[in-house]
Scaffold this motif. Sequence first.
Motif, PDB file in Angstrom:
ATOM      1  N   ASP A  23       5.669  -7.010 -14.988  1.00 49.52           N
ATOM      2  CA  ASP A  23       5.689  -7.859 -13.791  1.00 49.52           C
ATOM      3  C   ASP A  23       6.601  -7.310 -12.706  1.00 49.52           C
ATOM      4  O   ASP A  23       6.319  -7.436 -11.510  1.00 49.52           O
ATOM      5  CB  ASP A  23       6.129  -9.283 -14.162  1.00 49.52           C
ATOM      6  N   GLN A  24       7.723  -6.718 -13.105  1.00 47.58           N
ATOM      7  CA  GLN A  24       8.675  -6.187 -12.129  1.00 47.58           C
ATOM      8  C   GLN A  24       9.215  -4.836 -12.591  1.00 47.58           C
ATOM      9  O   GLN A  24      10.333  -4.728 -13.094  1.00 47.58           O
ATOM     10  CB  GLN A  24       9.830  -7.169 -11.905  1.00 47.58           C
ATOM     11  N   PRO A  25       8.432  -3.777 -12.435  1.00 48.32           N
ATOM     12  CA  PRO A  25       8.933  -2.443 -12.793  1.00 48.32           C
ATOM     13  C   PRO A  25      10.086  -2.037 -11.883  1.00 48.32           C
ATOM     14  O   PRO A  25      10.293  -2.628 -10.828  1.00 48.32           O
ATOM     15  CB  PRO A  25       7.715  -1.542 -12.590  1.00 48.32           C
ATOM     16  N   SER A  42      18.967  -2.027  -1.034  1.00 48.14           N
ATOM     17  CA  SER A  42      18.414  -2.909  -2.060  1.00 48.14           C
ATOM     18  C   SER A  42      16.940  -2.584  -2.219  1.00 48.14           C
ATOM     19  O   SER A  42      16.342  -1.898  -1.389  1.00 48.14           O
ATOM     20  CB  SER A  42      18.592  -4.377  -1.661  1.00 48.14           C
ATOM     21  N   GLN A  43      16.351  -3.075  -3.308  1.00 46.36           N
ATOM     22  CA  GLN A  43      14.927  -2.883  -3.484  1.00 46.36           C
ATOM     23  C   GLN A  43      14.341  -3.999  -4.332  1.00 46.36           C
ATOM     24  O   GLN A  43      15.035  -4.634  -5.130  1.00 46.36           O
ATOM     25  CB  GLN A  43      14.617  -1.516  -4.101  1.00 46.36           C
ATOM     26  N   HIS A  44      13.044  -4.238  -4.121  1.00 46.73           N
ATOM     27  CA  HIS A  44      12.335  -5.292  -4.844  1.00 46.73           C
ATOM     28  C   HIS A  44      10.880  -4.878  -4.969  1.00 46.73           C
ATOM     29  O   HIS A  44      10.300  -4.305  -4.045  1.00 46.73           O
ATOM     30  CB  HIS A  44      12.451  -6.628  -4.097  1.00 46.73           C
ATOM     31  N   ILE A  45      10.283  -5.171  -6.102  1.00 46.86           N
ATOM     32  CA  ILE A  45       8.886  -4.831  -6.336  1.00 46.86           C
ATOM     33  C   ILE A  45       8.211  -5.973  -7.078  1.00 46.86           C
ATOM     34  O   ILE A  45       8.827  -6.619  -7.931  1.00 46.86           O
ATOM     35  CB  ILE A  45       8.757  -3.501  -7.115  1.00 46.86           C
ATOM     36  N   SER A  46       6.951  -6.272  -6.731  1.00 52.58           N
ATOM     37  CA  SER A  46       6.218  -7.388  -7.323  1.00 52.58           C
ATOM     38  C   SER A  46       4.808  -6.946  -7.690  1.00 52.58           C
ATOM     39  O   SER A  46       4.208  -6.092  -7.031  1.00 52.58           O
ATOM     40  CB  SER A  46       6.130  -8.565  -6.342  1.00 52.58           C
ATOM     41  N   LYS A  47       4.280  -7.577  -8.740  1.00 52.85           N
ATOM     42  CA  LYS A  47       2.906  -7.331  -9.164  1.00 52.85           C
ATOM     43  C   LYS A  47       1.974  -8.228  -8.360  1.00 52.85           C
ATOM     44  O   LYS A  47       2.181  -9.426  -8.266  1.00 52.85           O
ATOM     45  CB  LYS A  47       2.762  -7.621 -10.652  1.00 52.85           C
ATOM     46  N   VAL A  48       0.923  -7.638  -7.774  1.00 50.08           N
ATOM     47  CA  VAL A  48       0.008  -8.412  -6.922  1.00 50.08           C
ATOM     48  C   VAL A  48      -1.420  -8.401  -7.450  1.00 50.08           C
ATOM     49  O   VAL A  48      -2.285  -9.095  -6.926  1.00 50.08           O
ATOM     50  CB  VAL A  48       0.021  -7.878  -5.473  1.00 50.08           C
ATOM     51  N   GLY A  49      -1.695  -7.624  -8.492  1.00 55.18           N
ATOM     52  CA  GLY A  49      -3.030  -7.538  -9.073  1.00 55.18           C
ATOM     53  C   GLY A  49      -2.975  -6.723 -10.345  1.00 55.18           C
ATOM     54  O   GLY A  49      -1.899  -6.309 -10.797  1.00 55.18           O
ATOM     55  N   GLU A  50      -4.116  -6.479 -10.938  1.00 59.66           N
ATOM     56  CA  GLU A  50      -4.150  -5.700 -12.162  1.00 59.66           C
ATOM     57  C   GLU A  50      -3.719  -4.267 -11.877  1.00 59.66           C
ATOM     58  O   GLU A  50      -4.392  -3.524 -11.150  1.00 59.66           O
ATOM     59  CB  GLU A  50      -5.561  -5.712 -12.761  1.00 59.66           C
ATOM     60  N   GLN A  52      -1.512  -3.266  -9.940  1.00 59.79           N
ATOM     61  CA  GLN A  52      -1.249  -3.069  -8.515  1.00 59.79           C
ATOM     62  C   GLN A  52       0.074  -3.741  -8.145  1.00 59.79           C
ATOM     63  O   GLN A  52       0.338  -4.881  -8.553  1.00 59.79           O
ATOM     64  CB  GLN A  52      -2.379  -3.647  -7.661  1.00 59.79           C
ATOM     65  N   TYR A  53       0.864  -3.037  -7.333  1.00 62.80           N
ATOM     66  CA  TYR A  53       2.210  -3.506  -7.018  1.00 62.80           C
ATOM     67  C   TYR A  53       2.524  -3.227  -5.549  1.00 62.80           C
ATOM     68  O   TYR A  53       1.990  -2.281  -4.960  1.00 62.80           O
ATOM     69  CB  TYR A  53       3.245  -2.785  -7.900  1.00 62.80           C
ATOM     70  N   VAL A  54       3.397  -4.059  -4.987  1.00 62.63           N
ATOM     71  CA  VAL A  54       3.935  -3.800  -3.655  1.00 62.63           C
ATOM     72  C   VAL A  54       5.450  -3.885  -3.747  1.00 62.63           C
ATOM     73  O   VAL A  54       6.004  -4.640  -4.559  1.00 62.63           O
ATOM     74  CB  VAL A  54       3.418  -4.796  -2.590  1.00 62.63           C
ATOM     75  N   GLY A  55       6.127  -3.094  -2.924  1.00 63.79           N
ATOM     76  CA  GLY A  55       7.581  -3.063  -2.980  1.00 63.79           C
ATOM     77  C   GLY A  55       8.203  -2.949  -1.608  1.00 63.79           C
ATOM     78  O   GLY A  55       7.552  -2.566  -0.633  1.00 63.79           O
ATOM     79  N   LEU A  56       9.475  -3.303  -1.543  1.00 59.27           N
ATOM     80  CA  LEU A  56      10.288  -3.170  -0.342  1.00 59.27           C
ATOM     81  C   LEU A  56      11.607  -2.539  -0.744  1.00 59.27           C
ATOM     82  O   LEU A  56      12.272  -2.995  -1.685  1.00 59.27           O
ATOM     83  CB  LEU A  56      10.546  -4.534   0.309  1.00 59.27           C
ATOM     84  N   ILE A  57      12.005  -1.486  -0.054  1.00 61.29           N
ATOM     85  CA  ILE A  57      13.293  -0.855  -0.293  1.00 61.29           C
ATOM     86  C   ILE A  57      13.998  -0.705   1.047  1.00 61.29           C
ATOM     87  O   ILE A  57      13.360  -0.391   2.059  1.00 61.29           O
ATOM     88  CB  ILE A  57      13.129   0.508  -1.001  1.00 61.29           C
ATOM     89  N   THR A  58      15.306  -0.981   1.070  1.00 62.20           N
ATOM     90  CA  THR A  58      16.074  -0.895   2.309  1.00 62.20           C
ATOM     91  C   THR A  58      17.247   0.060   2.120  1.00 62.20           C
ATOM     92  O   THR A  58      17.761   0.241   1.015  1.00 62.20           O
ATOM     93  CB  THR A  58      16.620  -2.266   2.746  1.00 62.20           C
ATOM     94  N   GLY A  59      17.659   0.651   3.205  1.00 63.83           N
ATOM     95  CA  GLY A  59      18.858   1.478   3.233  1.00 63.83           C
ATOM     96  C   GLY A  59      19.562   1.268   4.556  1.00 63.83           C
ATOM     97  O   GLY A  59      18.921   1.277   5.614  1.00 63.83           O
ATOM     98  N   SER A  60      20.866   1.037   4.512  1.00 63.00           N
ATOM     99  CA  SER A  60      21.636   0.743   5.726  1.00 63.00           C
ATOM    100  C   SER A  60      22.759   1.753   5.901  1.00 63.00           C
ATOM    101  O   SER A  60      23.441   2.113   4.944  1.00 63.00           O
ATOM    102  CB  SER A  60      22.223  -0.667   5.663  1.00 63.00           C
ATOM    103  N   ARG A  61      22.945   2.219   7.131  1.00 60.11           N
ATOM    104  CA  ARG A  61      24.037   3.114   7.477  1.00 60.11           C
ATOM    105  C   ARG A  61      25.347   2.338   7.564  1.00 60.11           C
ATOM    106  O   ARG A  61      25.381   1.227   8.085  1.00 60.11           O
ATOM    107  CB  ARG A  61      23.773   3.791   8.821  1.00 60.11           C
ATOM    108  N   LEU A  62      26.412   2.939   7.071  1.00 64.25           N
ATOM    109  CA  LEU A  62      27.727   2.317   7.197  1.00 64.25           C
ATOM    110  C   LEU A  62      28.468   2.791   8.437  1.00 64.25           C
ATOM    111  O   LEU A  62      29.490   2.232   8.803  1.00 64.25           O
ATOM    112  CB  LEU A  62      28.584   2.624   5.962  1.00 64.25           C
TER     113      LEU A  62
END
Length: 239
Positions: A23-25, A42-50, A52-62
């Motif tokens: 469900d959440q690789p 940070s990052q997050h990934i979700s299962k949306v189908g058989e 099949q997955y969608v994800g979001l990853i962020t990176g911020s400069r300090l």
Amino acid sequence: DAIYDGKTVLLTYSIESEQDLGDQPRIGGYLDIKETSGGSGSQHISKVGENQYVGLITGSRLDEKDVDSVNVKWKVGSISIDGTEEKVKGNWNFSLSLQASDNEVQFVDQGIEQNGVNVTIDKITVTPMSFIVYYDQLVSKEVLDKWHGIDVEITIKDALGNYYAGDGNGGFGQENYMSWSKTFKKLDPDATKLIITPSVTLVEYTSENHGGVEITADGETKTIAIPTKEGKGREEFEM
């Protein structure tokens, strides 16, 4: 797909797999923003189908200095299957060059002091998809002498009653003075006023919640002792 708002890179992606990844690789690899002195993300990934997955990853400069463009690398060496020790190994490499989206900067320089902690809102940068709040934290010697850790978070609502969710971008500074920034979701175009509320948490460090080791010249490790301070447990207050 990727967007850079002047502080944070937001990258969305999809995966189509030949096998079930759970469900959440977990993706092995973070965004590497080149020519920056440090970063967070940070990052997050979700299962949306058989398979099949969608994800979001962020990176911020300090870095304190704003830049109009960034070069980003994302190297993925493995995907961990949720709920197991199994990994799908690979070599997925991406290189991106991103221009900052249009933005408007409003300098604020308004602050509040309470119980030996001073928080100042430096500026706000508004982009088409987000807004970023930059703020400084100044702590008195009395508070530093009493407590090990002093954390300041901010919550935001507008005069229309909308509350905004945000993600911290990290910060830089010294023990008594820190500069932070936090990215929030898209600003309501009808909003004319923001109400920013800092919340302060004062923390005692113990062996259960804090620790560190020192590596000696001969390669041995030595536990760093936590100095004794008067403050016990934790205290919180809203400014």
